[in-house]
Every structure is written in C-alpha cells, then in structure tokens.
Write an enzyme that holds these catalytic residues in place. Structure first.
Site, PDB file in Angstrom:
ATOM      1  N   ASP A 106       0.845  -1.183   0.000  1.00 13.14           N
ATOM      2  CA  ASP A 106       0.000   0.000   0.000  1.00 13.14           C
ATOM      3  C   ASP A 106       0.891   1.248   0.000  1.00 13.14           C
ATOM      4  OD1 ASP A 106      -3.147   0.387   0.757  1.00 13.14           O
ATOM      5  OD2 ASP A 106      -1.901   2.108   1.357  1.00 13.14           O
TER       6      ASP A 106
ATOM      7  N   TYR B 296     -13.809  12.748  -5.783  1.00 12.35           N
ATOM      8  CA  TYR B 296     -12.943  11.919  -6.624  1.00 12.35           C
ATOM      9  C   TYR B 296     -12.213  12.796  -7.646  1.00 12.35           C
ATOM     10  CZ  TYR B 296     -11.607   9.015 -10.572  1.00 12.35           C
ATOM     11  OH  TYR B 296     -10.900   8.451 -11.604  1.00 12.35           O
TER      12      TYR B 296
ATOM     13  N   THR C 242      -8.440  12.187 -14.900  1.00 11.93           N
ATOM     14  CA  THR C 242      -9.804  11.878 -15.331  1.00 11.93           C
ATOM     15  C   THR C 242     -10.545  13.094 -15.880  1.00 11.93           C
ATOM     16  OG1 THR C 242     -11.987  11.254 -14.458  1.00 11.93           O
ATOM     17  CG2 THR C 242     -10.452  12.184 -12.899  1.00 11.93           C
TER      18      THR C 242
HETATM   19  N1  UFG Z   1     -25.425   4.859 -15.789  1.00 11.43           N
HETATM   20  C1  UFG Z   1     -26.741   4.432 -15.844  1.00 11.43           C
HETATM   21  N2  UFG Z   1     -27.069   3.291 -15.166  1.00 11.43           N
HETATM   22  C2  UFG Z   1     -26.192   2.573 -14.441  1.00 11.43           C
HETATM   23  C3  UFG Z   1     -24.837   3.013 -14.394  1.00 11.43           C
HETATM   24  C4  UFG Z   1     -24.501   4.170 -15.082  1.00 11.43           C
HETATM   25  O1  UFG Z   1     -27.583   5.042 -16.473  1.00 11.43           O
HETATM   26  O2  UFG Z   1     -26.567   1.572 -13.844  1.00 11.43           O
HETATM   27  C5  UFG Z   1     -25.040   6.052 -16.550  1.00 11.43           C
HETATM   28  C6  UFG Z   1     -24.426   7.131 -15.698  1.00 11.43           C
HETATM   29  O3  UFG Z   1     -25.419   7.966 -15.180  1.00 11.43           O
HETATM   30  C7  UFG Z   1     -23.499   7.833 -16.690  1.00 11.43           C
HETATM   31  C8  UFG Z   1     -23.115   6.729 -17.674  1.00 11.43           C
HETATM   32  O4  UFG Z   1     -24.068   5.691 -17.473  1.00 11.43           O
HETATM   33  O5  UFG Z   1     -24.201   8.794 -17.382  1.00 11.43           O
HETATM   34  C9  UFG Z   1     -21.742   6.185 -17.422  1.00 11.43           C
HETATM   35  O6  UFG Z   1     -21.613   5.875 -16.046  1.00 11.43           O
HETATM   36  P1  UFG Z   1     -20.387   5.098 -15.429  1.00 11.43           P
HETATM   37  O7  UFG Z   1     -20.679   4.905 -13.987  1.00 11.43           O
HETATM   38  O8  UFG Z   1     -20.079   3.920 -16.256  1.00 11.43           O
HETATM   39  O9  UFG Z   1     -19.153   6.111 -15.595  1.00 11.43           O
HETATM   40  P2  UFG Z   1     -19.096   7.680 -15.238  1.00 11.43           P
HETATM   41  O10 UFG Z   1     -19.486   8.478 -16.409  1.00 11.43           O
HETATM   42  O11 UFG Z   1     -19.754   7.960 -13.950  1.00 11.43           O
HETATM   43  O12 UFG Z   1     -17.527   7.871 -15.065  1.00 11.43           O
HETATM   44  C10 UFG Z   1     -17.023   8.552 -13.985  1.00 11.43           C
HETATM   45  C11 UFG Z   1     -15.964   9.542 -14.426  1.00 11.43           C
HETATM   46  C12 UFG Z   1     -14.700   8.868 -14.749  1.00 11.43           C
HETATM   47  C13 UFG Z   1     -14.322   8.054 -13.619  1.00 11.43           C
HETATM   48  C14 UFG Z   1     -15.351   7.041 -13.325  1.00 11.43           C
HETATM   49  C15 UFG Z   1     -14.919   6.342 -12.102  1.00 11.43           C
HETATM   50  O13 UFG Z   1     -16.414  10.291 -15.512  1.00 11.43           O
HETATM   51  O14 UFG Z   1     -13.692   9.811 -14.956  1.00 11.43           O
HETATM   52  O15 UFG Z   1     -16.571   7.657 -13.051  1.00 11.43           O
HETATM   53  O16 UFG Z   1     -15.628   5.247 -11.803  1.00 11.43           O
HETATM   54  F1  UFG Z   1     -13.112   7.490 -13.796  1.00 11.43           F
END
Ligand code: UFG
Length: 327
Positions: A53, A143, A119
C-alpha cells in the site's frame, strides 16, 4: 538507452492491468505495486506483483532500493464517484496523501518521470464540448477533486524538484483486452457497460437508466467511451515522450464521440443478440449531462491514435470477456 524497468502502481486494476500487459509486450520490465483491495491478483499475468500500500513508506523505500526504475506509471487510486461524495476522507488520503508518499520516495531515489492517470471528472460540468485541456477544471465530486489536486502537486514539484510528468485525463474507459486475457471486473460494479452486459447475461434483471430528462439527444447522459487498450497504448507513448526529454504536459484521452446511455444499451442488444430490459429511473447525483473530450492534442503531440473507436467493437470485446471472465 533508457532504463526499461517501470513501477506500475495499481497495475492489478482494470486499466492498470492493460497498461501492464502492453508495457511487457513492448519490452519493458514491470513491477506492479497494488494493495489488491480492488485489484485482482489474476490480472497480473506479466511482470512481478508486489502486494503493498502506498501509505507504507517503508515498504515503498524497500521497493525503490531493490529496483532501479526508469519511470513510474501511477494508476493506484480509489475511483467510485458516489462513494467519494459520502466518504471524501478515504479519497483524499488514498489518492492525494499516498501520492505524496510515492513522490517523496521517487525523488529521494532520483526517479523523476511519472505518467499519471487523471480523469475527465476534473472538468466537472463543462460549458461546451468537446472538452479541451485548456478548459476550466471545476470538479463536482471529491474523486475528481482528488485527481486535480495531484495534477497541481505535480506542477509545483516540477518547478521545484524537476519532476517530469505526463497527466492523462481519461474519459470513460470501456471494453476489454482484444485477446481476452484480461478485462473489467469491479466489486461492487457501478459502471454502465458491465451492468448492461449483466442484464444481457441474465445476472441481473434490468439496467437502470439514470435520468431521461437531460438536454441530450434522447434525454439520457452522454459519455465518451474509450477502449481500454487504446488508453493503455497512450501510456507507452507518454513514456516515450518523457524519455525523449519533453516537458511536462496534460492530455485528454477520448474518442471525441458522444454516446448516450440508451445508445449503449441499443449497441449491447445488437452485439449480444439478447433482450436487455432498460428501466428509466432518476438521475444519479453528481452526473454531468455530457462529457466528450477533444483528444486532438494527444493525437498531435503524442502521436496517439485509437484503434477501436466504434462503440459496437468496444462492447463486442467487453461481451467476450464478460462471457468468459477469468476473475
Ligand atoms: N449509468 C446508468 N445506469 C447505471 C450506471 C450508469 O444510467 O446503472 C449512466 C451514468 O449515469 C453515466 C453513464 O451511465 O451517465 C456512465 O456511467 P459510469 O458509472 O459507467 O461512468 P461515469 O461516467 O460515472 O464515469 C465517472 C468519471 C470517470 C471516472 C469514473 C470512475 O467520468 O472519470 O466515473 O468510476 F473514472
């Protein structure tokens, strides 16, 4: 000739394991430093794994005493946006404070090159898209803030101590190794594509669509999905860049294409040939409506060129992994 021994922190994680594979393919020798809290031992099929770690400065020093690193690729971090809102301390300690430990030991051992996984979450809610590196960074969750703090620390360390860095700001990492050896496996899983594939594979009943009233093409959120192998390749180019004596810099890594949540589901239906039940649900806190990046700079300066730009191809690789998951 540059020292080809590289320390990969977080090399047992989703993106880190793909970076590690590619580094080994390109003749690097890698030491993977990972606490295995979210990483997988089975994902480290190349190089040498040291379970540790970054909070343990003593262990870090031992590692740096033992190996002569030419550079560090630093991916170790917590990355659950929602959790970071509820428990920011966890994120600031691990992502910021532990990075200070790493930098301390690096500089003490005269290792001054680092490639850092940042990110698009550092940009917060952008005024316009595609997002360029020059746009304001106002993260809307701890984050993103923790990653931005590290970017700032690098800048100050670069001026004061000669740190040479490349900051890579990933958009939405997706897909899996094109040879099927490694892939995405989070516990808990919160990311869209694996959840959609769970619904396709019958491991979950449906996928929730977080919000249908955004000002986007179909009301669902739009993201820039980038193949994890393309991301991995950028780390190699970043190391070349540093080894060529270039100055510290920041690069977005995305496909410059926005894909909505509903479009992801549609693509997964096509790729898998399965019914995927999508249930409209409320917005998720902290989600910007649209995040699409310009990666013009990475293309021009690093010579980066994504290989798998098409969302159907990205989901095809993710599905192949999902059906034959090794961990
Ligand atoms: N989403 C849904 N349903 C779900 C999961 C996600 O509709 O069950 C939507 C979210 O609202 C978002 C899109 O799908 O609009 C993508 O979601 P993700 O959770 O896959 O990823 P994020 O866009 O939240 O990504 C973010 C940041 C990254 C970061 C990542 C970390 O943009 O930079 O989270 O987990 F690294």
């Amino acid at each position: 000739m540059h020292n080809k021994c590289v320390l990969v922190t977080g090399g047992a994680g989703y993106i880190g394991s793909h970076v590690n594979k590619m580094l080994n393919r390109q003749g690097y020798e890698t030491i993977i430093f990972d606490n295995l809290i979210y990483g997988h031992r089975e994902a480290v099929k190349w190089g040498k794994l040291i379970v540790g770690d970054l909070s343990d400065i003593k262990q870090l020093k031992e590692v740096f005493d033992k190996y002569e690193f030419g550079a560090v690729v630093h991916l170790a971090a917590y990355a659950y946006v929602g959790e970071s809102v509820k428990n920011p301390e966890k994120y600031y300690y691990n992502n910021v404070s532990n990075t200070l430990n790493l930098l301390h030991v690096m500089l003490e051992h005269k290792v001054n090159k680092i490639v850092f996984s940042s990110t698009c979450a550092t940009y917060g809610e952008p005024d316009t898209v595609p997002i360029t590196e020059k746009m304001p960074q106002n993260p809307i969750n701890p984050y993103g803030a923790s990653k931005l703090m590290v970017e700032r620390i690098f800048k100050d360390y670069s001026l004061a101590y000669g740190l040479k860095f490349v900051v890579l700001r990933y958009f939405n990492a997706a897909g899996a190794d094109s040879e099927g050896e490694i892939g995405e496996s989070h516990d808990p899983e919160t990311h869209l594509i694996p959840l959609v594939l769970d619904a396709a594979g019958g491991q979950r009943e449906d996928v929730k669509i977080f919000g249908s009233d955004y000002e986007t093409v179909d009301g669902s959120c739009v993201r820039d999905y980038i193949h994890v192998e393309d991301l991995a390749n950028a780390h190699l180019l970043a190391l070349d860049y540093l080894n060529n004596g270039k100055e510290p810099d920041y690069f977005n890594l995305g496909n410059e294409t926005g894909t909505s949540v509903l479009e992801v589901v549609e693509s997964a239906r096509k790729v898998t040939g399965r019914d995927i039940k999508a249930t409209i649900s409320g917005r998720r806190e902290g989600d910007p409506a649209i995040l699409v990046g310009s990666s013009k700079k990475a293309r021009e300066v690093l010579g980066w060129k994504p290989k798998y730009e098409d969302i159907d191809t990205i989901i095809t690789h993710a599905w192949r992994w999902h059906e034959n998951k090794l961990y």
